[in-house]
Design a protein around this motif. Sequence first.
Motif, PDB file in Angstrom:
ATOM      1  N   UNK A 136       0.753  -1.141   0.121  1.00 33.70           N
ATOM      2  CA  UNK A 136       0.131  -0.013  -0.078  1.00 33.70           C
ATOM      3  C   UNK A 136       0.812   1.257  -0.088  1.00 33.70           C
ATOM      4  N   UNK A 137       1.954   1.282   0.882  1.00 33.27           N
ATOM      5  CA  UNK A 137       2.874   2.290   1.000  1.00 33.27           C
ATOM      6  C   UNK A 137       3.471   2.523  -0.425  1.00 33.27           C
ATOM      7  N   UNK A 138       4.036   1.440  -0.868  1.00 32.81           N
ATOM      8  CA  UNK A 138       4.632   1.508  -2.422  1.00 32.81           C
ATOM      9  C   UNK A 138       3.881   2.399  -3.350  1.00 32.81           C
ATOM     10  N   UNK A 139       2.494   1.752  -3.465  1.00 35.25           N
ATOM     11  CA  UNK A 139       1.735   2.345  -4.622  1.00 35.25           C
ATOM     12  C   UNK A 139       1.454   3.914  -4.070  1.00 35.25           C
ATOM     13  N   UNK A 140       1.144   4.155  -2.862  1.00 34.55           N
ATOM     14  CA  UNK A 140       0.755   5.473  -2.487  1.00 34.55           C
ATOM     15  C   UNK A 140       1.923   6.459  -2.628  1.00 34.55           C
ATOM     16  N   UNK A 141       3.062   6.241  -2.359  1.00 35.19           N
ATOM     17  CA  UNK A 141       4.333   6.872  -2.478  1.00 35.19           C
ATOM     18  C   UNK A 141       4.591   7.170  -4.087  1.00 35.19           C
ATOM     19  N   UNK A 151      -3.669   9.170  -3.814  1.00 36.41           N
ATOM     20  CA  UNK A 151      -2.643   8.682  -2.984  1.00 36.41           C
ATOM     21  C   UNK A 151      -2.997   9.080  -1.553  1.00 36.41           C
ATOM     22  N   UNK A 152      -3.620  10.035  -1.204  1.00 36.55           N
ATOM     23  CA  UNK A 152      -4.108  10.107   0.367  1.00 36.55           C
ATOM     24  C   UNK A 152      -4.762   9.357   0.803  1.00 36.55           C
ATOM     25  N   UNK A 153      -5.857   8.639  -0.053  1.00 35.10           N
ATOM     26  CA  UNK A 153      -6.837   7.851   0.440  1.00 35.10           C
ATOM     27  C   UNK A 153      -6.177   6.547   0.892  1.00 35.10           C
ATOM     28  N   UNK A 154      -4.980   6.254  -0.043  1.00 37.06           N
ATOM     29  CA  UNK A 154      -4.259   5.146   0.386  1.00 37.06           C
ATOM     30  C   UNK A 154      -3.479   5.218   1.684  1.00 37.06           C
ATOM     31  N   UNK A 155      -2.905   6.401   1.490  1.00 36.08           N
ATOM     32  CA  UNK A 155      -2.097   6.657   3.056  1.00 36.08           C
ATOM     33  C   UNK A 155      -2.989   6.822   4.218  1.00 36.08           C
ATOM     34  N   UNK A 156      -4.279   7.294   4.189  1.00 36.88           N
ATOM     35  CA  UNK A 156      -5.094   7.197   5.417  1.00 36.88           C
ATOM     36  C   UNK A 156      -5.364   5.718   5.717  1.00 36.88           C
ATOM     37  N   UNK A 157      -5.537   4.931   4.751  1.00 37.90           N
ATOM     38  CA  UNK A 157      -5.778   3.392   5.112  1.00 37.90           C
ATOM     39  C   UNK A 157      -4.500   2.815   5.668  1.00 37.90           C
ATOM     40  N   UNK A 158      -3.375   2.908   5.094  1.00 41.45           N
ATOM     41  CA  UNK A 158      -2.340   2.247   5.685  1.00 41.45           C
ATOM     42  C   UNK A 158      -1.618   3.009   6.604  1.00 41.45           C
ATOM     43  N   UNK A 159      -1.929   4.028   7.100  1.00 34.74           N
ATOM     44  CA  UNK A 159      -1.405   4.625   8.446  1.00 34.74           C
ATOM     45  C   UNK A 159      -2.194   4.152   9.628  1.00 34.74           C
ATOM     46  N   UNK A 160      -3.362   3.943   9.360  1.00 35.19           N
ATOM     47  CA  UNK A 160      -4.192   2.957  10.210  1.00 35.19           C
ATOM     48  C   UNK A 160      -3.920   1.770  10.562  1.00 35.19           C
ATOM     49  N   UNK A 161      -3.502   1.240   9.518  1.00 33.05           N
ATOM     50  CA  UNK A 161      -2.916  -0.512   9.605  1.00 33.05           C
ATOM     51  C   UNK A 161      -1.756  -0.327  10.379  1.00 33.05           C
ATOM     52  N   UNK A 162      -0.828   0.518   9.861  1.00 34.13           N
ATOM     53  CA  UNK A 162       0.432   0.535  10.688  1.00 34.13           C
ATOM     54  C   UNK A 162       0.513   0.653  12.341  1.00 34.13           C
ATOM     55  N   UNK A 163      -0.535   1.371  12.813  1.00 34.31           N
ATOM     56  CA  UNK A 163      -0.382   1.839  14.330  1.00 34.31           C
ATOM     57  C   UNK A 163      -0.352   0.500  14.936  1.00 34.31           C
ATOM     58  N   UNK A 164      -1.515  -0.430  15.025  1.00 32.42           N
ATOM     59  CA  UNK A 164      -1.246  -1.760  15.758  1.00 32.42           C
ATOM     60  C   UNK A 164       0.077  -2.760  15.282  1.00 32.42           C
ATOM     61  N   UNK A 175       4.211   4.578  16.445  1.00 35.03           N
ATOM     62  CA  UNK A 175       2.741   4.239  16.327  1.00 35.03           C
ATOM     63  C   UNK A 175       2.254   5.572  16.611  1.00 35.03           C
ATOM     64  N   UNK A 176       2.619   6.494  17.472  1.00 34.44           N
ATOM     65  CA  UNK A 176       2.041   8.015  17.705  1.00 34.44           C
ATOM     66  C   UNK A 176       2.271   8.812  16.344  1.00 34.44           C
ATOM     67  N   UNK A 177       3.325   8.513  15.959  1.00 32.35           N
ATOM     68  CA  UNK A 177       3.754   9.180  14.495  1.00 32.35           C
ATOM     69  C   UNK A 177       2.486   8.855  13.618  1.00 32.35           C
ATOM     70  N   UNK A 178       2.320   7.743  13.379  1.00 32.64           N
ATOM     71  CA  UNK A 178       1.358   7.255  12.242  1.00 32.64           C
ATOM     72  C   UNK A 178      -0.046   7.647  12.695  1.00 32.64           C
ATOM     73  N   UNK A 179      -0.542   7.870  13.841  1.00 32.16           N
ATOM     74  CA  UNK A 179      -1.695   8.401  14.202  1.00 32.16           C
ATOM     75  C   UNK A 179      -1.665   9.979  13.531  1.00 32.16           C
ATOM     76  N   UNK A 180      -0.643  10.617  13.819  1.00 29.40           N
ATOM     77  CA  UNK A 180      -0.443  12.098  13.186  1.00 29.40           C
ATOM     78  C   UNK A 180      -0.258  11.878  11.810  1.00 29.40           C
ATOM     79  N   UNK A 181       0.431  11.078  11.261  1.00 33.34           N
ATOM     80  CA  UNK A 181       0.242  10.821   9.652  1.00 33.34           C
ATOM     81  C   UNK A 181      -1.185  10.737   9.129  1.00 33.34           C
ATOM     82  N   UNK A 182      -1.870  10.114   9.772  1.00 34.99           N
ATOM     83  CA  UNK A 182      -3.441   9.562   9.517  1.00 34.99           C
ATOM     84  C   UNK A 182      -4.151  10.900   9.352  1.00 34.99           C
ATOM     85  N   UNK A 183      -4.035  11.792  10.543  1.00 32.25           N
ATOM     86  CA  UNK A 183      -4.796  12.860  10.709  1.00 32.25           C
ATOM     87  C   UNK A 183      -4.339  14.008   9.418  1.00 32.25           C
ATOM     88  N   UNK A 184      -2.977  14.040   9.316  1.00 31.74           N
ATOM     89  CA  UNK A 184      -2.433  14.752   8.330  1.00 31.74           C
ATOM     90  C   UNK A 184      -2.731  14.435   6.866  1.00 31.74           C
TER      91      UNK A 184
END
Length: 209
Positions: A136-141, A151-164, A175-184
Amino acid sequence: MPDFIFDFLHQLKSTSGLEWIGTVTGVACVYLAAKQHIWNWPISIVSVCCYLLIFYQHRLYGDSILQIYFLFTAIYGWYYWHKRDLSDEKPVSSLSLVYITLTIAAILLLGLGLGFALKYWTDTDVPFADGMCTAMSFVAQFLMTRKILQSWVIWIAVNMCYIPLYLHKELAMTAVLYVIFAAIAWNGYRDWKSTYLANTSENARISTS
């Protein structure tokens, strides 16, 4: 205090200097990307180099390889966004339904392929989670280097998956960083969509005038 909160705070306390640098530069580069600022690319190079080492140390091999890819796409994105004069901003574009379908299929195939490769050829304990997030990250980038809205739609999804996944790997600060990433990423999607709709409206007005 519940055990999971205690574990989380302990992980934060033991965050390495390298992870702090990767976190701060990671937030900065994603924020700048959402604002369509070209300096997101050189700052992302710093974050990528930090996380290349971090992920390898934590046996997230798919993510380690992904950082090498990010390094090359950061250089390419920096060049691509700078191809025109600074006054002539690279426009945001959107995928058609056909290309959206192909993109989803590509992510699934790549994710499964990476998952099986990581399962049989490495000692990781999260082969398919790592593989799918990497895909997902490969394609989004790649889509981001071309200023594609989705690209942002994929980033939102993958950031949420990365947290756990990162909590499982005891990378609480990441993990905190990726919460911020999802919001951004959500704000980035909204900003880019507004820009895309404004450009589409302007182009339609010019073509009918």
